[in-house]
Design an enzyme around this catalytic site. Structure first.
Site, short mmCIF file in Angstrom:
data_model
loop_
_atom_site.label_atom_id
_atom_site.label_comp_id
_atom_site.label_asym_id
_atom_site.label_seq_id
_atom_site.Cartn_x
_atom_site.Cartn_y
_atom_site.Cartn_z
NE ARG A 282 4.11 -2.73 0.13
CZ ARG A 282 4.18 -2.79 1.45
NH1 ARG A 282 4.90 -3.73 1.84
NH2 ARG A 282 3.90 -1.55 2.21
CD GLU B 137 12.20 -7.21 1.91
OE1 GLU B 137 11.94 -6.52 2.69
OE2 GLU B 137 11.37 -7.56 1.23
CE1 TYR C 223 8.95 -7.26 8.48
CE2 TYR C 223 9.03 -9.33 9.73
CZ TYR C 223 8.23 -8.39 8.73
OH TYR C 223 7.66 -8.97 8.03
CE LYS D 195 4.02 -10.71 7.18
NZ LYS D 195 3.78 -9.22 8.04
CG HIS E 161 7.25 -9.55 3.54
ND1 HIS E 161 7.60 -8.15 4.47
CD2 HIS E 161 8.15 -9.42 2.63
CE1 HIS E 161 8.64 -7.43 3.75
NE2 HIS E 161 9.02 -8.27 2.60
CG ASN F 184 0.24 -8.35 8.02
OD1 ASN F 184 1.16 -9.21 8.16
ND2 ASN F 184 0.59 -7.06 7.56
CG PHE G 149 4.79 -3.21 15.84
CD1 PHE G 149 5.61 -3.85 14.78
CD2 PHE G 149 4.49 -2.09 15.77
CE1 PHE G 149 5.68 -3.31 13.54
CE2 PHE G 149 4.87 -1.39 14.53
CZ PHE G 149 5.48 -1.92 13.46
NE ARG H 20 -0.41 -7.88 4.34
CZ ARG H 20 0.46 -7.01 4.15
NH1 ARG H 20 0.42 -5.61 3.67
NH2 ARG H 20 1.83 -7.19 4.60
CB THR I 92 0.49 -2.46 6.76
OG1 THR I 92 1.49 -2.06 5.66
CG2 THR I 92 1.20 -3.22 8.18
P1 ADP Z 1 4.27 -4.10 5.47
O1 ADP Z 1 4.48 -5.63 5.99
O2 ADP Z 1 3.02 -3.81 4.85
O3 ADP Z 1 5.46 -3.62 4.64
P2 ADP Z 1 5.70 -2.66 7.87
O4 ADP Z 1 6.88 -2.88 7.00
O5 ADP Z 1 5.15 -1.29 8.35
O6 ADP Z 1 4.47 -3.06 6.62
O7 ADP Z 1 5.42 -3.63 9.15
C1 ADP Z 1 5.93 -4.88 8.98
C2 ADP Z 1 5.02 -5.94 9.54
O8 ADP Z 1 5.07 -5.72 10.91
C3 ADP Z 1 3.76 -5.74 9.00
O9 ADP Z 1 3.32 -6.49 8.05
C4 ADP Z 1 3.04 -6.33 10.34
O10 ADP Z 1 2.90 -7.51 10.26
C5 ADP Z 1 3.59 -5.86 11.59
N1 ADP Z 1 3.08 -4.66 12.23
C6 ADP Z 1 3.09 -3.41 11.39
N2 ADP Z 1 2.57 -2.41 11.98
C7 ADP Z 1 2.20 -3.25 13.49
C8 ADP Z 1 1.32 -2.95 14.47
N3 ADP Z 1 0.87 -1.52 14.52
N4 ADP Z 1 1.04 -3.76 15.76
C9 ADP Z 1 1.60 -5.02 15.15
N5 ADP Z 1 2.33 -5.42 14.23
C10 ADP Z 1 2.51 -4.53 13.34
#
Ligand code: ADP
Length: 169
Positions: free
Chosen positions: A105, A146, A69, A29, A135, A132, A77, A122, A111
């Site tokens: 993963r 994707e 997304y 990212k 992805h 974080n 968020f 992470r 996450t």
């Molecule tokens: P992952 O990326 O681990 O698959 P998600 O698909 O749930 O997780 O979320 C996508 C991305 O959205 C996360 O990697 C993170 O950057 C952001 N994100 C998720 N939850 C939050 C939150 N509570 N506040 C801010 N950003 C968030």
């Protein structure tokens, strides 16, 4: 090539075409790129034994990120997430190998970085969930969607992975 007999070689070749050809979409990212972590993240997948199939540095258009997304569109968020992801270049990649979606993963960690074990990407390099750094696709079907979203077919490189007989049994 004396590592495998001819019959073993045939079985090996068949296994390589299915189970070991799973693919995942991994992206560094904008915060990961700015913090100089592209090489570190590539290194971990390379050293694990996975095969790099595609990679490019790009500033992702908002429309692409909104599509990527879309399942999170109703989250509070979401707009901040799209703004963050569009704030600079991302390094998008496709990695291939046995169970690479699940293992990717695990290598990324949870996450929320503060729930990621040390030793994960992470867990070693970031603190806040909204920063974080990387992805990774969460399921095989998600990975297929994707990869198709981020890459054209001709950007996926078809080549023989020289290490494969030393990585897979
Ligand atoms: P992952 O990326 O681990 O698959 P998600 O698909 O749930 O997780 O979320 C996508 C991305 O959205 C996360 O990697 C993170 O950057 C952001 N994100 C998720 N939850 C939050 C939150 N509570 N506040 C801010 N950003 C968030």
């Amino acid at each position: 090539d004396d590592l495998l007999s001819k019959e073993e070689d045939t079985v090996f070749a068949k296994n390589m075409t299915d189970a070991n050809a799973e693919r995942t979409f991994i992206a560094v990212k904008p915060d990961g790129v700015q913090r100089g972590l592209v090489g570190e993240i590539i290194k971990r997948f390379e050293q694990r034994g996975y095969k790099l199939v595609a990679g490019k540095l790009m500033v992702a258009p908002k429309a692409l990120l909104e599509n990527h997304y879309k399942d999170l569109a109703d989250k509070p968020f979401y707009s901040g997430l799209v703004t963050y992801m569009a704030s600079g270049p991302v390094f998008a990649m496709v990695w291939e190998g046995k169970e690479v979606v699940k293992m990717g993963r695990k290598m990324l960690g949870a996450t929320n970085p503060r729930e990621s074990a040390p030793g994960t990407i992470r867990g070693d390099y970031c603190i806040d969930v909204g920063r974080n750094i990387c992805h990774g696709s969460d399921a095989v079907e998600t990975a297929q969607r994707e990869i198709a979203l981020w890459f054209k077919d001709d950007e996926l490189c078809d080549y023989e992975f020289a290490d494969k007989k030393w990585v897979y049994e």
